[in-house]
Design a protein around this motif. Sequence first.
Motif, mmCIF file in Angstrom:
data_model
loop_
_atom_site.group_PDB
_atom_site.id
_atom_site.type_symbol
_atom_site.label_atom_id
_atom_site.label_comp_id
_atom_site.label_asym_id
_atom_site.label_seq_id
_atom_site.Cartn_x
_atom_site.Cartn_y
_atom_site.Cartn_z
ATOM 1 N N SER A 1 -7.511 -1.389 3.788
ATOM 2 C CA SER A 1 -6.304 -1.963 3.196
ATOM 3 C C SER A 1 -5.915 -3.208 3.974
ATOM 4 C CB SER A 1 -5.149 -0.954 3.200
ATOM 5 O OG SER A 1 -4.750 -0.660 4.523
ATOM 6 N N ALA A 35 -2.593 -6.363 4.294
ATOM 7 C CA ALA A 35 -1.319 -6.949 3.897
ATOM 8 C C ALA A 35 -1.512 -8.447 3.717
ATOM 9 C CB ALA A 35 -0.257 -6.668 4.954
ATOM 10 N N THR A 85 -0.690 0.845 -0.912
ATOM 11 C CA THR A 85 -0.883 2.165 -0.318
ATOM 12 C C THR A 85 0.423 2.945 -0.394
ATOM 13 O OG1 THR A 85 -0.320 1.378 1.900
ATOM 14 C CG2 THR A 85 -2.642 1.291 1.263
ATOM 15 N N THR A 141 3.219 2.359 2.224
ATOM 16 C CA THR A 141 3.809 1.024 2.404
ATOM 17 C C THR A 141 4.341 0.436 1.104
ATOM 18 O OG1 THR A 141 1.718 -0.170 2.005
ATOM 19 C CG2 THR A 141 2.145 0.583 4.264
ATOM 20 N N ARG A 161 7.669 -1.397 1.063
ATOM 21 C CA ARG A 161 7.893 -2.557 1.931
ATOM 22 C C ARG A 161 7.919 -3.860 1.129
ATOM 23 N NH1 ARG A 161 3.475 -1.402 6.734
ATOM 24 N NH2 ARG A 161 4.291 0.626 7.431
ATOM 25 N N PRO A 163 3.705 -4.908 1.160
ATOM 26 C CA PRO A 163 2.920 -3.671 1.304
ATOM 27 C C PRO A 163 1.483 -3.964 1.729
ATOM 28 C CG PRO A 163 3.952 -3.861 -0.883
ATOM 29 C CD PRO A 163 4.057 -5.191 -0.231
ATOM 30 N N ASN A 164 0.808 -2.915 2.166
ATOM 31 C CA ASN A 164 -0.640 -2.970 2.324
ATOM 32 C C ASN A 164 -1.269 -2.666 0.964
ATOM 33 O OD1 ASN A 164 -0.219 -3.409 4.983
ATOM 34 N ND2 ASN A 164 -1.190 -1.537 5.715
#
Length: 572
Positions: free
Chosen positions: A429, A431, A464, A467, A470, A473-474
């Motif tokens: 993964s 970001a 993911t 995340t 967020r 995110p990732n």
Amino acid sequence: MADEVEQALRRVRSGTTARKLETSTLDFKQASGKLKDTLVNLSEAAVCFANATGGTLVLGVADDIAGPAGIVGTSMDPDTVRHGIYERTTPSLDVVVTRLTFEGVDLLRVDVPEGIEVVSTSTGRYCWRRGTDCPPMTAEDVGRLREERRGEDWSSRSSRVAAGVADPSALVRVRELLQAVPTDGATALRASDDRELLSGLGLLTARGRLSNAGVVLLGRREASAQPEIVYQHRKAASGEADTILHLHGPLLVAMQRLLEAIELRLTATPLNLTGGQQLQVQDFPMAAVREAVMNAVAHGDHRTGRPIQVEHSPDWLTITSPGPLVAGVTPENILRHPHRARFRSLFGALRHLGLVEQVGLGVDRMYREMLRVGRNPPRITEDRDQVSVTFVSDQPNMRVARYVNQLGPERRDDLDVLLILAVLRRRRSVAASAVASVIQRSLDDTQALLRRLAEGEAAVLEPTQGTAHRRQPNYRLRGPVLAELGSAVAYHRAPSDERDRKIVEHVQEYGSINNRTVQNLFDVDVHRGSAILRELVERGVVIRTSEQTRGNAVRYSPGPEFPVSARRRRER
């Protein structure tokens, strides 16, 4: 840049030293004990950025201290810094200085624009940003950059050589190239006499002399002259050269001979795609090689008199052109920087001949041709004397080629998508912060791109689970994409124990195995199949038992280390 600065400061707070986060456009500084010393230091750093592509200085961060202690802050006044830099640079730099507060600590942010002219310190020191360093500029560097920033074009100046000195073989080549250009203007030029032809290509001055561009591309050469191109081929990367060609004569003719020499020594690997299609993948995609050669011809600094150097082996191919990249272009921004020709007249003639595109898509095409078949993109390096483009002959990956081929045309030709897929074949993964430098876009643009690739029915990514909430995110490859890429993904390969079990079971049942069967069992290409069998032979699990020594049909039977229980079951 605001997000990049904030992201870097967060990483300093989290334990990374600022020095490791500096880039070609971001530098961290700490105030000295004396105001004068600090302003001198900042002025030199500003000159360094102004003579490159511009950049941002952050004052109040220690280079080598990680964690919160590294963000030391500053009490300096923004106007003091702005005036201090203005007074200590020639011509005076008008930078933008703003106060920045990070978690209660006052910092100063200094944004430096790319210079309109070449800039020095008030003491006469010229320097420029190269990666994260700030080396001094030579007189040649200063002169070259001054010409480029003033828009002066060496290639359009008169060479004082008469038009009749144009090489006949080069003029024949010009007409051959024009025949492939589908415009009325090209047709008319091709039918004109030599003088009108040269004038139409912009290679004659008002007084009827060849321009410098005309001499470079078409001018006759003395037998003792320096070659335009030197080509070396090696049968092994570290072996002696078995072919060395010193290609003299007009650059337009030498370039054609170079491309023929390279293509003659390329081999191709067949890849079977969906729908019965077969793709012939060369060691080095000729379309990518041609673009690299054209970039060397179009953007190399031919004033130096040094030849274009080409080194070719089965493992790598490197094309080196004289002179640095054009002002403002770096390996870190070459995919996104607006196109800029060093020699406009030379570039214009090549464009009329259909050899280059006005929008400068050559580097994109080099990357795309390599990534489409699962290879690494070309490596571009620069110093003040030369630029090198290196292609590495990784084995093409059948799974990647198949997957990319079935994407819609918009994504199949989207370099950002291909680069992100290449990253996520190695990492589970990512970001936006980890991808931005790879695709050479801002954090905001990168985040928007990742979000777009995770939306709709044709989504290839997904955030993911941990995340997804967020702001950044990732993202990872979606399950169906992982399934299609299969063994092309580094973390998605079958464990060796599971692979051994399947091979042993097949040999138990059928008595032997060959490469074609291994390819079908694990959905790998012929090269990976060979590697799997070679490893089993080295471990003694199987041995070659057929008289045939090469090809998919070579058969392998139980070896001395073949599992005993499996051997006994087979014997019963």
